[in-house]
Design an enzyme around this catalytic site. Sequence first.
Site, PDB file in Angstrom:
ATOM      1  CG  ASP A   4       8.164   7.855  -0.714  1.00  0.00           C
ATOM      2  OD1 ASP A   4       8.616   7.480  -1.805  1.00  0.00           O
ATOM      3  OD2 ASP A   4       7.339   7.198  -0.054  1.00  0.00           O
ATOM      4  CG  ASP A 104       5.759   7.072  -4.254  1.00  0.00           C
ATOM      5  OD1 ASP A 104       6.876   6.731  -4.695  1.00  0.00           O
ATOM      6  OD2 ASP A 104       5.332   6.742  -3.134  1.00  0.00           O
ATOM      7  CD  GLU A 105      11.445   7.696  -3.392  1.00  0.00           C
ATOM      8  OE1 GLU A 105      10.704   6.695  -3.553  1.00  0.00           O
ATOM      9  OE2 GLU A 105      12.618   7.612  -3.028  1.00  0.00           O
TER      10      GLU A 105
HETATM   11  P1  DGT Z   1       5.041   3.866   1.564  1.00  0.00           P
HETATM   12  O1  DGT Z   1       5.933   4.787   0.788  1.00  0.00           O
HETATM   13  O2  DGT Z   1       5.768   2.831   2.326  1.00  0.00           O
HETATM   14  O3  DGT Z   1       4.023   4.579   2.418  1.00  0.00           O
HETATM   15  O4  DGT Z   1       4.163   3.041   0.509  1.00  0.00           O
HETATM   16  P2  DGT Z   1       4.132   3.162  -1.081  1.00  0.00           P
HETATM   17  O5  DGT Z   1       3.019   2.313  -1.544  1.00  0.00           O
HETATM   18  O6  DGT Z   1       4.042   4.593  -1.506  1.00  0.00           O
HETATM   19  O7  DGT Z   1       5.509   2.490  -1.473  1.00  0.00           O
HETATM   20  P3  DGT Z   1       6.663   2.978  -2.444  1.00  0.00           P
HETATM   21  O8  DGT Z   1       6.965   4.434  -2.233  1.00  0.00           O
HETATM   22  O9  DGT Z   1       7.777   2.032  -2.236  1.00  0.00           O
HETATM   23  O10 DGT Z   1       6.101   2.742  -3.894  1.00  0.00           O
HETATM   24  C1  DGT Z   1       5.299   3.675  -4.590  1.00  0.00           C
HETATM   25  C2  DGT Z   1       4.288   2.954  -5.456  1.00  0.00           C
HETATM   26  O11 DGT Z   1       4.966   2.061  -6.336  1.00  0.00           O
HETATM   27  C3  DGT Z   1       3.321   2.088  -4.656  1.00  0.00           C
HETATM   28  O12 DGT Z   1       2.199   2.814  -4.185  1.00  0.00           O
HETATM   29  C4  DGT Z   1       2.970   1.018  -5.643  1.00  0.00           C
HETATM   30  C5  DGT Z   1       4.218   0.840  -6.476  1.00  0.00           C
HETATM   31  N1  DGT Z   1       4.974  -0.319  -5.930  1.00  0.00           N
HETATM   32  C6  DGT Z   1       5.796  -0.347  -4.873  1.00  0.00           C
HETATM   33  N2  DGT Z   1       6.274  -1.584  -4.647  1.00  0.00           N
HETATM   34  C7  DGT Z   1       5.745  -2.363  -5.611  1.00  0.00           C
HETATM   35  C8  DGT Z   1       5.862  -3.750  -5.931  1.00  0.00           C
HETATM   36  O13 DGT Z   1       6.542  -4.536  -5.266  1.00  0.00           O
HETATM   37  N3  DGT Z   1       5.157  -4.187  -7.036  1.00  0.00           N
HETATM   38  C9  DGT Z   1       4.395  -3.328  -7.795  1.00  0.00           C
HETATM   39  N4  DGT Z   1       3.737  -3.794  -8.848  1.00  0.00           N
HETATM   40  N5  DGT Z   1       4.255  -2.025  -7.503  1.00  0.00           N
HETATM   41  C10 DGT Z   1       4.917  -1.550  -6.437  1.00  0.00           C
HETATM   42 CA    CA Z   2       5.761   6.003  -1.151  1.00  0.00          CA
HETATM   43 CA    CA Z   3       8.583   5.735  -3.294  1.00  0.00          CA
END
Ligand code: DGT
Ligand code: CA
Ligand code: CA
Length: 357
Positions: A4, A104-105
């Site tokens: 991820d 992203d996963e």
């Molecule tokens: P992490 O994995 O905790 O370091 O952070 P992220 O940002 O990679 O989180 P993840 O893996 O849950 O989600 C991947 C991408 O999906 C993130 O960069 C943006 C999008 N995303 C995640 N949560 C939300 C949300 O609540 N709303 C929207 N519009 N996009 C989201």
């Molecule tokens: Ca992520």
């Molecule tokens: Ca993810």
Amino acid sequence: MVVDMDYFYAQCEELRNPSLKDKPVVVCMYSDRTLESGAVATCNYVARENGVRSGIPIFKAKELLRGKPWVFIRPDFAYYEAMSKNIIDLLREHCDRLRVESIDEAYLDVTSRTQGDLQRAEDLAKHIKSSMLEKLGFRCTIGIGPNKLTAKMACDLCKPDGLLAVREGEFLMRFGHLPVDRLYGVGGRTSAKLNEMGVKTIEDLAKKEAHVLQKAFGRRLGLYFHLASQGLEDEPLVEWRREQVGRMATLKEDSRDIEAIRESLTAMAEEISSELEASGLNYRAVGIVAVDTSLKQHSRSKTLKTEEEGSEPMVKVGVELFKELLDGEPSLVVRRVGIHVSSLKSKAGQTELTRFY
Ligand code: DGT
Ligand code: CA
Ligand code: CA
């Protein structure tokens, strides 16, 4: 393995503009009702140190970052998709089978190339992490386990830039103390019900007998909780194709006006269409989603007679479906609209899309 990417959209932004790195970077989904309305999609860890999180309102994020050199950015999906494709291509080189779980996963089956040896899997994961950084400039987190469930939970536990292998039989030692809603598949309502039954942690759940859980949650789900809380899961990894491409947006104001809806659908259809174009795909089905003012979702979809490409047929069918929906529901007032296409096929002539990425 589960791989991820860390703070993915925001990391993509840092990659093309390294001067952002030390600043709080927040990628926002603006709803365009007013300048500040909308929610945070994600943010880098500098912003997280200040309490910013996915899903919080933009104005709240600005409050939390007041006085800091914050950067708020609109998402650039085409760019994130392109980065995602490079990432998936790199991961494919290092596994027997891969399932793209989201932008992203991915789940990687590495059983045969490591002969089921977790130590070798750990070495492979280190290698993947360093190639990811050297070749693509991205940091990621990798969880490893004897099954998908364990790997996923290990990945969630060691973010960001982490690597954690959890061996057979170590599941409860690693995860037993966590609140029960951290078990993959346990949502808010389920965990409330479990709490009422005296189940606070994953270990508490593991102690419940299967028939007790089945009585409360039904046969299948009860059994899943019983097994999963002990780290037991043995479904093989099946490769998935990404079967749907879509977008959602909030209307400028709540409305039943088909022209306002058409305008929003057109903008989204153009994005979808360029995404399909980049992957050489056409589509045979169009679907729409309407979220009404009480946040209830309504959806309609239509399978087309022939394969189509470009945004025009998408908008045409999308508008038809919306008209149908509004005619059938005279009191429906729309807040958010969504459009997606499915039954994707490669234009190269294969009847089946065997590899989206
Ligand atoms: P992490 O994995 O905790 O370091 O952070 P992220 O940002 O990679 O989180 P993840 O893996 O849950 O989600 C991947 C991408 O999906 C993130 O960069 C943006 C999008 N995303 C995640 N949560 C939300 C949300 O609540 N709303 C929207 N519009 N996009 C989201
Ligand atoms: Ca992520
Ligand atoms: Ca993810």
